[in-house]
Design a protein around this motif. Structure first.
Motif, PDB file in Angstrom:
ATOM      1  N   ILE A 281       0.839  -1.196   0.000  1.00 19.01           N
ATOM      2  CA  ILE A 281       0.000   0.000   0.000  1.00 19.01           C
ATOM      3  C   ILE A 281       0.880   1.255   0.000  1.00 19.01           C
ATOM      4  O   ILE A 281       2.044   1.221   0.412  1.00 19.01           O
ATOM      5  CB  ILE A 281      -0.974   0.014   1.205  1.00 19.01           C
ATOM      6  N   LYS A 282       0.287   2.335  -0.473  1.00 14.60           N
ATOM      7  CA  LYS A 282       1.026   3.594  -0.559  1.00 14.60           C
ATOM      8  C   LYS A 282       1.020   4.285   0.797  1.00 14.60           C
ATOM      9  O   LYS A 282      -0.029   4.508   1.388  1.00 14.60           O
ATOM     10  CB  LYS A 282       0.404   4.492  -1.628  1.00 14.60           C
ATOM     11  N   TRP A 283       2.189   4.658   1.263  1.00 14.53           N
ATOM     12  CA  TRP A 283       2.338   5.379   2.533  1.00 14.53           C
ATOM     13  C   TRP A 283       1.932   6.834   2.340  1.00 14.53           C
ATOM     14  O   TRP A 283       2.070   7.417   1.254  1.00 14.53           O
ATOM     15  CB  TRP A 283       3.786   5.292   3.000  1.00 14.53           C
ATOM     16  N   SER A 284       1.415   7.439   3.397  1.00 12.65           N
ATOM     17  CA  SER A 284       1.058   8.858   3.355  1.00 12.65           C
ATOM     18  C   SER A 284       1.345   9.495   4.705  1.00 12.65           C
ATOM     19  O   SER A 284       1.197   8.859   5.758  1.00 12.65           O
ATOM     20  CB  SER A 284      -0.421   9.036   3.008  1.00 12.65           C
ATOM     21  N   GLN A 285       1.746  10.776   4.651  1.00 10.88           N
ATOM     22  CA  GLN A 285       1.938  11.522   5.889  1.00 10.88           C
ATOM     23  C   GLN A 285       0.619  11.821   6.569  1.00 10.88           C
ATOM     24  O   GLN A 285       0.559  12.020   7.778  1.00 10.88           O
ATOM     25  CB  GLN A 285       2.653  12.851   5.593  1.00 10.88           C
ATOM     26  N   ASP A 286      -0.446  11.855   5.798  1.00  9.23           N
ATOM     27  CA  ASP A 286      -1.775  12.122   6.329  1.00  9.23           C
ATOM     28  C   ASP A 286      -2.305  10.835   6.965  1.00  9.23           C
ATOM     29  O   ASP A 286      -2.538   9.844   6.264  1.00  9.23           O
ATOM     30  CB  ASP A 286      -2.699  12.564   5.190  1.00  9.23           C
ATOM     31  N   ALA A 294      -4.250   1.476   4.236  1.00  8.45           N
ATOM     32  CA  ALA A 294      -3.839   0.269   4.950  1.00  8.45           C
ATOM     33  C   ALA A 294      -4.950  -0.764   5.050  1.00  8.45           C
ATOM     34  O   ALA A 294      -4.680  -1.954   5.214  1.00  8.45           O
ATOM     35  CB  ALA A 294      -3.339   0.630   6.350  1.00  8.45           C
ATOM     36  N   LEU A 295      -6.212  -0.313   4.982  1.00 11.93           N
ATOM     37  CA  LEU A 295      -7.337  -1.245   5.069  1.00 11.93           C
ATOM     38  C   LEU A 295      -7.645  -1.919   3.734  1.00 11.93           C
ATOM     39  O   LEU A 295      -8.605  -2.674   3.618  1.00 11.93           O
ATOM     40  CB  LEU A 295      -8.574  -0.517   5.594  1.00 11.93           C
ATOM     41  N   ASN A 296      -6.845  -1.629   2.718  1.00 11.27           N
ATOM     42  CA  ASN A 296      -6.971  -2.325   1.439  1.00 11.27           C
ATOM     43  C   ASN A 296      -7.039  -3.844   1.693  1.00 11.27           C
ATOM     44  O   ASN A 296      -6.311  -4.345   2.555  1.00 11.27           O
ATOM     45  CB  ASN A 296      -5.729  -1.963   0.585  1.00 11.27           C
ATOM     46  N   PRO A 297      -7.915  -4.580   1.048  1.00  7.56           N
ATOM     47  CA  PRO A 297      -8.644  -4.242  -0.181  1.00  7.56           C
ATOM     48  C   PRO A 297     -10.014  -3.616   0.042  1.00  7.56           C
ATOM     49  O   PRO A 297     -10.765  -3.464  -0.919  1.00  7.56           O
ATOM     50  CB  PRO A 297      -8.776  -5.599  -0.862  1.00  7.56           C
TER      51      PRO A 297
END
Length: 387
Positions: A281-286, A294-297
């Motif tokens: 999954i793509k990390w984000s500062q937000d 993170a809850l993907n899928p």
């Protein structure tokens, strides 16, 4: 005519080459061995301070070091001025005298004793060399060959030394057989094994998150070069891993780089981990965006962040609730570990019911529609709902 090279010096130089150990280390071992042999075989009280000289003319010479003293109270450490000057006229009080005490029969018995000490020191030097080599491999992965399988541990060959995979580091559901080649993560290197005579031993793991990280570094050039960074990993070994990645180059998709063409890169890691599922999954500062990713899928409708309690309240469509939580709560649990946030997940219908408790005047109807119309409902979700 050149002096004859002694047999002992020949042996020392041959050992140095054969064992790939420095000549100084072997010379030191020989000196200690000779001192031990002398003390064991000499008659009477041996001198306290000994020095050993190895030369090409003599196999070995042993010298007693004594202090020139006016009054000799301990002849194992002191010598009178008169005796010293008999050896050399210019000695003075306080000088150190070296007296050749090499026995005439310093032969087979003494040599055998020295040999045992020398061999022990050589083993220690070789173990030290192996330890120095493997200590640099801590937190790295190595290819291991399974040698012996026991209920509480699997013993593996790592090249010049052995590794142990404790039962607590087994990957659930994975079977190990002698001869298997497996990738292992190096946890810690011990200077010796379970007894002092064994070579250094390496504690390894198949469940550590570092194994996943290193495998992706091997398969993904963008990670190896630092263009893509692994920000965090949450893992339940043998079942599922979540990995958050970020790109240092806006033109590079970090998730796509890790997945690879047609999934080729991630498939290699999955294969090495015996088909363990991996969510990238793509990390984000937000925090809200990071938790949603993170809850993907599962698809997330909205995320409300409480910085004070470090809690994220997540709302998902009714048909996504079980997917967001995951089997036995695994998806939500791994998302919480990955992000470092406590996560509470509710469906839109559950939120609508909470809204009705606060506002009884709300009409009965489709819970998702009501939740969509009242988006500012973070404050009505009680803290005791957070697990």
């Amino acid at each position: 005519m050149a002096a004859r090279k002694s047999e002992m010096m020949d042996a020392i130089e041959n050992l140095a080459k054969a064992k790939d150990i420095s000549l100084d280390q072997i010379v030191s071992a020989v000196e200690e061995g000779c001192k031990a042999a002398y003390r064991r075989n000499v008659k009477g009280v041996p001198p306290v301070n000994l020095s050993v000289v190895l030369s090409r003319e003599h196999d070995v010479q042993i010298f007693a070091r004594k202090v020139v003293s006016e009054v000799v109270e301990d002849d194992s450490q002191q010598i009178s001025l008169e005796e010293a000057r008999a050896l050399r006229p210019n000695y003075e009080l306080g000088d150190i005298v070296e007296i050749d005490v090499t026995p005439a029969d310093f032969g087979r018995v003494a040599a055998q004793t020295a040999k045992q000490v020398i061999l022990q020191r050589l083993r220690e030097a070789e173990r030290g060399k192996i330890y120095d080599e493997y200590i640099e491999k801590e937190n790295e992965i190595l290819t291991a060959i399974v040698e012996k399988v026991e209920p509480k541990a699997v013993y593996v060959e790592l090249g010049r030394t052995a590794g142990v995979l404790e039962a607590s580091e087994f990957m659930p559901g994975e079977e190990y057989r002698p001869g298997d080649h497996i990738k292992v993560y190096v946890l810690q290197v011990y200077r010796s094994g379970r007894d002092a005579t064994r070579a250094p031993q390496v504690a390894v793991s198949r469940i550590h998150t570092g194994l996943v990280k290193r495998l992706f570094e091997m398969e993904v050039p963008e990670i190896a070069t630092g263009i893509v960074q692994i920000k965090s990993i949450a893992r339940e070994a043998g079942s599922r891993t979540k990995m958050a990645v970020a790109s240092m180059d806006a033109m590079i998709d970090p998730v796509g780089a890790c997945v690879g063409p047609r999934g080729s890169r991630v498939d290699k890691v999955v294969s090495e981990l015996k088909n363990e599922k991996i969510d990238i999954i793509k990390w984000s500062q937000d925090p809200a965006e990071f938790v949603a990713n993170a809850l993907n899928p599962a698809h997330v409708v909205s995320v409300f962040v409480s910085d004070k309690e470090k809690i994220c309240r997540v709302v998902v469509p009714d048909n996504q609730l079980s997917l967001a939580i995951g089997k036995e709560g695994q998806n939500a649990r791994l998302a919480a570990k990955l992000t470092g946030w406590k996560i509470d997940i509710k469906s839109q219908t559950q939120v609508a019911e909470l809204l009705r408790q606060e506002m009884p005047e709300l009409p009965e109807g489709n819970g998702q529609v009501i939740a969509d119309e009242y988006e500012d409902y973070d404050s009505i979700i009680p803290d005791d709902e957070i697990e």
